[in-house]
Design a protein around this motif. Structure first.
Motif, PDB file in Angstrom:
ATOM      1  N   LEU A   1     -19.323   5.374 -10.873  1.00 56.46           N
ATOM      2  CA  LEU A   1     -19.842   6.134 -12.019  1.00 56.46           C
ATOM      3  C   LEU A   1     -20.713   7.293 -11.558  1.00 56.46           C
ATOM      4  CD1 LEU A   1     -20.724   3.198 -14.452  1.00 56.46           C
ATOM      5  CD2 LEU A   1     -18.846   4.837 -14.682  1.00 56.46           C
ATOM      6  N   LEU A   2     -21.542   7.039 -10.555  1.00 58.10           N
ATOM      7  CA  LEU A   2     -22.408   8.091 -10.022  1.00 58.10           C
ATOM      8  C   LEU A   2     -21.585   9.237  -9.428  1.00 58.10           C
ATOM      9  CD1 LEU A   2     -25.229   9.126  -9.231  1.00 58.10           C
ATOM     10  CD2 LEU A   2     -25.032   7.780  -7.124  1.00 58.10           C
ATOM     11  N   LEU A   3     -20.535   8.894  -8.680  1.00 58.38           N
ATOM     12  CA  LEU A   3     -19.692   9.917  -8.055  1.00 58.38           C
ATOM     13  C   LEU A   3     -18.891  10.703  -9.092  1.00 58.38           C
ATOM     14  CD1 LEU A   3     -18.382   7.977  -4.919  1.00 58.38           C
ATOM     15  CD2 LEU A   3     -20.205   9.685  -5.032  1.00 58.38           C
ATOM     16  N   LEU A   4     -18.468  10.028 -10.153  1.00 59.24           N
ATOM     17  CA  LEU A   4     -17.728  10.726 -11.214  1.00 59.24           C
ATOM     18  C   LEU A   4     -18.613  11.754 -11.918  1.00 59.24           C
ATOM     19  CD1 LEU A   4     -15.616   7.839 -12.813  1.00 59.24           C
ATOM     20  CD2 LEU A   4     -14.771   9.802 -11.505  1.00 59.24           C
ATOM     21  N   ILE A   5     -19.897  11.442 -12.043  1.00 56.62           N
ATOM     22  CA  ILE A   5     -20.834  12.408 -12.641  1.00 56.62           C
ATOM     23  C   ILE A   5     -20.932  13.651 -11.767  1.00 56.62           C
ATOM     24  CG2 ILE A   5     -23.273  12.796 -13.200  1.00 56.62           C
ATOM     25  CD1 ILE A   5     -23.427   9.828 -13.996  1.00 56.62           C
ATOM     26  N   ILE A   6     -20.870  13.451 -10.446  1.00 58.41           N
ATOM     27  CA  ILE A   6     -20.954  14.581  -9.514  1.00 58.41           C
ATOM     28  C   ILE A   6     -19.673  15.417  -9.544  1.00 58.41           C
ATOM     29  CG2 ILE A   6     -21.116  15.205  -7.065  1.00 58.41           C
ATOM     30  CD1 ILE A   6     -22.880  12.695  -6.712  1.00 58.41           C
ATOM     31  N   ILE A   7     -18.516  14.745  -9.544  1.00 56.92           N
ATOM     32  CA  ILE A   7     -17.224  15.450  -9.490  1.00 56.92           C
ATOM     33  C   ILE A   7     -16.845  16.050 -10.839  1.00 56.92           C
ATOM     34  CG2 ILE A   7     -14.745  15.167  -9.017  1.00 56.92           C
ATOM     35  CD1 ILE A   7     -15.530  12.909  -7.088  1.00 56.92           C
ATOM     36  N   LYS A   8     -17.166  15.350 -11.913  1.00 58.09           N
ATOM     37  CA  LYS A   8     -16.878  15.783 -13.284  1.00 58.09           C
ATOM     38  C   LYS A   8     -15.381  16.062 -13.517  1.00 58.09           C
ATOM     39  CE  LYS A   8     -21.427  17.942 -13.813  1.00 58.09           C
ATOM     40  NZ  LYS A   8     -22.173  19.195 -14.042  1.00 58.09           N
ATOM     41  N   PRO A   9     -14.525  15.059 -13.266  1.00 57.35           N
ATOM     42  CA  PRO A   9     -13.096  15.263 -13.555  1.00 57.35           C
ATOM     43  C   PRO A   9     -12.845  15.153 -15.054  1.00 57.35           C
ATOM     44  CG  PRO A   9     -13.447  13.024 -12.835  1.00 57.35           C
ATOM     45  CD  PRO A   9     -14.789  13.718 -12.738  1.00 57.35           C
TER      46      PRO A   9
ATOM     47  N   THR B   1     -20.081  -9.510  -7.690  1.00 56.82           N
ATOM     48  CA  THR B   1     -21.223  -8.733  -7.217  1.00 56.82           C
ATOM     49  C   THR B   1     -20.772  -7.484  -6.474  1.00 56.82           C
ATOM     50  OG1 THR B   1     -22.535 -10.761  -7.005  1.00 56.82           O
ATOM     51  CG2 THR B   1     -23.326  -8.829  -5.828  1.00 56.82           C
ATOM     52  N   CYS B   2     -19.780  -7.654  -5.606  1.00 53.88           N
ATOM     53  CA  CYS B   2     -19.237  -6.503  -4.872  1.00 53.88           C
ATOM     54  C   CYS B   2     -18.616  -5.493  -5.835  1.00 53.88           C
ATOM     55  CB  CYS B   2     -18.189  -6.970  -3.852  1.00 53.88           C
ATOM     56  SG  CYS B   2     -18.871  -7.963  -2.510  1.00 53.88           S
ATOM     57  N   SER B   3     -17.940  -5.982  -6.861  1.00 56.05           N
ATOM     58  CA  SER B   3     -17.328  -5.105  -7.864  1.00 56.05           C
ATOM     59  C   SER B   3     -18.399  -4.330  -8.623  1.00 56.05           C
ATOM     60  CB  SER B   3     -16.483  -5.917  -8.849  1.00 56.05           C
ATOM     61  OG  SER B   3     -15.453  -6.618  -8.176  1.00 56.05           O
ATOM     62  N   PHE B   4     -19.472  -5.026  -8.992  1.00 52.94           N
ATOM     63  CA  PHE B   4     -20.573  -4.391  -9.715  1.00 52.94           C
ATOM     64  C   PHE B   4     -21.161  -3.231  -8.903  1.00 52.94           C
ATOM     65  CE2 PHE B   4     -25.234  -4.223 -10.290  1.00 52.94           C
ATOM     66  CZ  PHE B   4     -25.286  -3.804 -11.613  1.00 52.94           C
ATOM     67  N   ALA B   5     -21.363  -3.439  -7.600  1.00 54.85           N
ATOM     68  CA  ALA B   5     -21.913  -2.389  -6.737  1.00 54.85           C
ATOM     69  C   ALA B   5     -20.973  -1.192  -6.680  1.00 54.85           C
ATOM     70  CB  ALA B   5     -22.163  -2.943  -5.339  1.00 54.85           C
ATOM     71  N   LEU B   6     -19.679  -1.460  -6.526  1.00 56.99           N
ATOM     72  CA  LEU B   6     -18.690  -0.374  -6.456  1.00 56.99           C
ATOM     73  C   LEU B   6     -18.604   0.401  -7.766  1.00 56.99           C
ATOM     74  CD1 LEU B   6     -15.649  -1.818  -4.455  1.00 56.99           C
ATOM     75  CD2 LEU B   6     -17.015   0.189  -3.867  1.00 56.99           C
ATOM     76  N   ILE B   7     -18.649  -0.316  -8.879  1.00 61.01           N
ATOM     77  CA  ILE B   7     -18.543   0.335 -10.198  1.00 61.01           C
ATOM     78  C   ILE B   7     -19.709   1.293 -10.422  1.00 61.01           C
ATOM     79  CG2 ILE B   7     -18.677  -0.068 -12.696  1.00 61.01           C
ATOM     80  CD1 ILE B   7     -17.063  -2.688 -12.151  1.00 61.01           C
ATOM     81  N   LEU B   8     -20.905   0.873 -10.060  1.00 57.19           N
ATOM     82  CA  LEU B   8     -22.076   1.740 -10.218  1.00 57.19           C
ATOM     83  C   LEU B   8     -21.949   3.001  -9.356  1.00 57.19           C
ATOM     84  CD1 LEU B   8     -25.165  -0.662 -10.343  1.00 57.19           C
ATOM     85  CD2 LEU B   8     -24.081   0.570 -12.223  1.00 57.19           C
ATOM     86  N   ILE B   9     -21.512   2.834  -8.121  1.00 57.27           N
ATOM     87  CA  ILE B   9     -21.328   3.984  -7.226  1.00 57.27           C
ATOM     88  C   ILE B   9     -20.228   4.896  -7.755  1.00 57.27           C
ATOM     89  CG2 ILE B   9     -20.584   4.679  -4.914  1.00 57.27           C
ATOM     90  CD1 ILE B   9     -23.432   3.614  -5.059  1.00 57.27           C
TER      91      ILE B   9
ATOM     92  N   PHE C   1     -12.127  -6.615  -8.810  1.00 57.82           N
ATOM     93  CA  PHE C   1     -12.470  -6.070  -7.492  1.00 57.82           C
ATOM     94  C   PHE C   1     -11.417  -5.065  -7.028  1.00 57.82           C
ATOM     95  CE2 PHE C   1     -12.748  -6.769  -2.735  1.00 57.82           C
ATOM     96  CZ  PHE C   1     -13.931  -6.073  -2.577  1.00 57.82           C
ATOM     97  N   LEU C   2     -10.158  -5.364  -7.325  1.00 57.70           N
ATOM     98  CA  LEU C   2      -9.059  -4.458  -6.978  1.00 57.70           C
ATOM     99  C   LEU C   2      -9.199  -3.124  -7.719  1.00 57.70           C
ATOM    100  CD1 LEU C   2      -6.234  -3.870  -5.714  1.00 57.70           C
ATOM    101  CD2 LEU C   2      -5.234  -5.018  -7.716  1.00 57.70           C
ATOM    102  N   ILE C   3      -9.503  -3.185  -9.013  1.00 55.19           N
ATOM    103  CA  ILE C   3      -9.692  -1.958  -9.807  1.00 55.19           C
ATOM    104  C   ILE C   3     -10.815  -1.108  -9.213  1.00 55.19           C
ATOM    105  CG2 ILE C   3     -10.359  -1.035 -12.066  1.00 55.19           C
ATOM    106  CD1 ILE C   3      -9.229  -3.651 -13.287  1.00 55.19           C
ATOM    107  N   ALA C   4     -11.936  -1.759  -8.906  1.00 54.75           N
ATOM    108  CA  ALA C   4     -13.092  -1.027  -8.355  1.00 54.75           C
ATOM    109  C   ALA C   4     -12.747  -0.376  -7.025  1.00 54.75           C
ATOM    110  CB  ALA C   4     -14.276  -1.986  -8.188  1.00 54.75           C
TER     111      ALA C   4
END
Length: 457
Positions: free
Chosen positions: A182-190, A172-180, A117-120
């Motif tokens: 990944l989606l944001l990283l696709i947008i930013i493309k670092p 569960t909270c970590s899973f939700a954050l991880i998915l979001i 959860f901390l990592i996420a």
């Protein structure tokens, strides 16, 4: 037409995202209180507070530094900043994943889930800072809403079909954050190319002094849970946790403005304009905080009945003092943004330490004497001390001006309302109407005076 990335535009954008996010989080309260006892609810809040403490420490508070250094840069410079800090973020994440794996090996499942959860959380806060740097504020706002929505959907499904243990909640909270994330990283493309170590060091020089301030702020915000748990147990901590959701309503509305306000201040270089803007916004910020409090106090029992089952009814007795403490928390954060503008981040923790030390001492004294309300009173006094310290420090530097007569009248009215809540419940309605009317009249008078100043300018 509202100009894109102006103060009004950003306030509206952050407002839509934040209010939507908090609305979903409030919808989660009936779910959590239905499946969890006050004891379990207290444990969830306890461990969540612990993770929030570790986020700025482990990440070296880099998210704040990224925004401050990136907002005024060119697109090419922003790309270098994002790529360099993203590479550092990946290093932190891999190290934490290794620690979580060791914990799982030794069957420390709860602590392993907290590390995940901390990592996420760290990745999410850093990515959100990238969005601010790129001025993708609409995506920033929507990401929080989507994350909360996904969290609610998965919690409802898993709690009903599988389990409602503390470990499952954090996974569960970590899973939700991880998915979001990944989606944001696709947008930013670092990318993880060459690291600009000079830039990273400059960011760290700015962000590391923020860590003591965040820790001290955590002491005032969350250490009370630890003292309540120590003196009164997890069940009392559960009542207190539910009561703190009401100040979050005010904090959320104010943070909407503060996020946009901070970005606006970073763009201003003219000292005279900066001073005028700070003083103009300060008066309305102060009065609007009190107005929200005055509206919330009389409807607390009704809202609590809707949010939680009868086993949590005792929580309403602890809300008013926490609301008052939330007012001074917001005022302290508002005036604290001036230190970020001047890059004088050392003053943040130097003033925050006053409140932190005071909060620790008062919690130890007042919780055994007054119970849960002792923690609320300690929080109120501590935030009040920080606000006064920052005002005194900045008064001459930013030419701060307060109408002390109006502030006194508003505080007197609100104190009478809170006393009515505790001791004269039959008169609470009429006292609340008078309090709201007084604050509204002061707000209208301030608007009229500001209009006259603009006409004469």
């Amino acid at each position: 037409m509202i100009k894109k990335n102006s103060l009004l535009y950003n306030t509206i954008v952050f407002g839509i995202g934040s209010l939507g996010t908090k609305a979903i989080q409030f919808l989660l309260i009936p779910l959590l209180t239905a499946f969890m006892s006050p004891n379990e609810f207290g444990q969830v809040d306890y461990y969540n507070s612990l993770v929030m403490l570790l986020v700025p420490v482990v990440s070296l508070s880099m998210a704040d530094g990224i925004v401050r250094f990136g907002i005024q840069q060119t697109e090419q410079e922003k790309k270098k900043l994002i790529n360099s800090t993203f590479a550092i973020l990946m290093f932190f994440s891999i190290a934490l994943i290794f620690i979580a794996a060791i914990m799982i090996y030794y069957r420390m499942v709860l602590y392993a889930t907290l590390v995940i959860f901390l990592i996420a959380q760290i990745i999410n806060q850093t990515i959100l800072s990238f969005l601010k740097v790129k001025e993708l504020n609409l995506i920033y706002a929507l990401s929080g809403f989507l994350s909360a929505m996904l969290q609610m959907i998965t919690l409802v499904a898993i709690f009903q079909l599988y389990s409602h243990s503390i470990e499952i909640y954090f996974l569960t909270c970590s899973f939700a954050l991880i998915l979001i994330n990944l989606l944001l990283l696709i947008i930013i493309k670092p990318s993880t190319g060459k690291i600009n170590y000079s830039l990273v060091l400059n960011i760290l020089k700015y962000s590391i002094p923020l860590i003591p301030n965040v820790l001290l702020w955590w002491v005032m915000n969350f250490s009370d849970r630890f003292f309540i748990k120590h003196f009164l147990g997890f069940t009392a901590a559960g009542y207190y946790s539910l009561a703190t959701k009401f100040p979050i309503l005010i904090n959320t509305v104010m943070l909407i403005f503060l996020q946009a306000w901070q970005l606006e201040l970073f763009k201003i270089t003219d000292r005279r304009k900066l001073t005028q803007l700070i003083n103009t916004a300060s008066a309305f910020f102060n009065y609007f905080n009190y107005l929200l409090l005055a509206i919330l106090v009389p409807i607390i029992p009704f809202i609590l009945t809707l949010l939680a089952n009868s086993s949590y009814s005792l929580a309403k007795e602890f809300v008013p003092l926490l609301l008052m403490g939330g007012i001074y928390s917001n005022l302290s954060m508002f005036i604290g943004t001036n230190y970020l503008v001047s890059k004088d981040t050392n003053k943040l923790w130097m003033t925050a330490i006053i409140g932190a030390v005071l909060n620790l001492i008062l919690n130890i004294i007042l919780i055994p004497l007054l119970g849960i309300n002792g923690a609320g009173l300690a929080t109120l006094i501590s935030y009040g001390a920080v606000y006064i310290a920052r005002y005194v420090d900045q008064k001459s530097k930013f030419n701060l001006k307060l109408n002390f007569i109006r502030i006194f009248v508003i505080n007197l009215a609100v104190i009478c309302q809170i006393c009515s809540f505790f001791f004269l419940k039959g008169a609470l309605g009429i006292v609340s109407i008078i309090t709201i009317a007084v604050i509204l009249m002061i707000c209208i008078q301030s608007i009229y005076e500001l209009k006259k100043i603009r006409e004469n300018a």
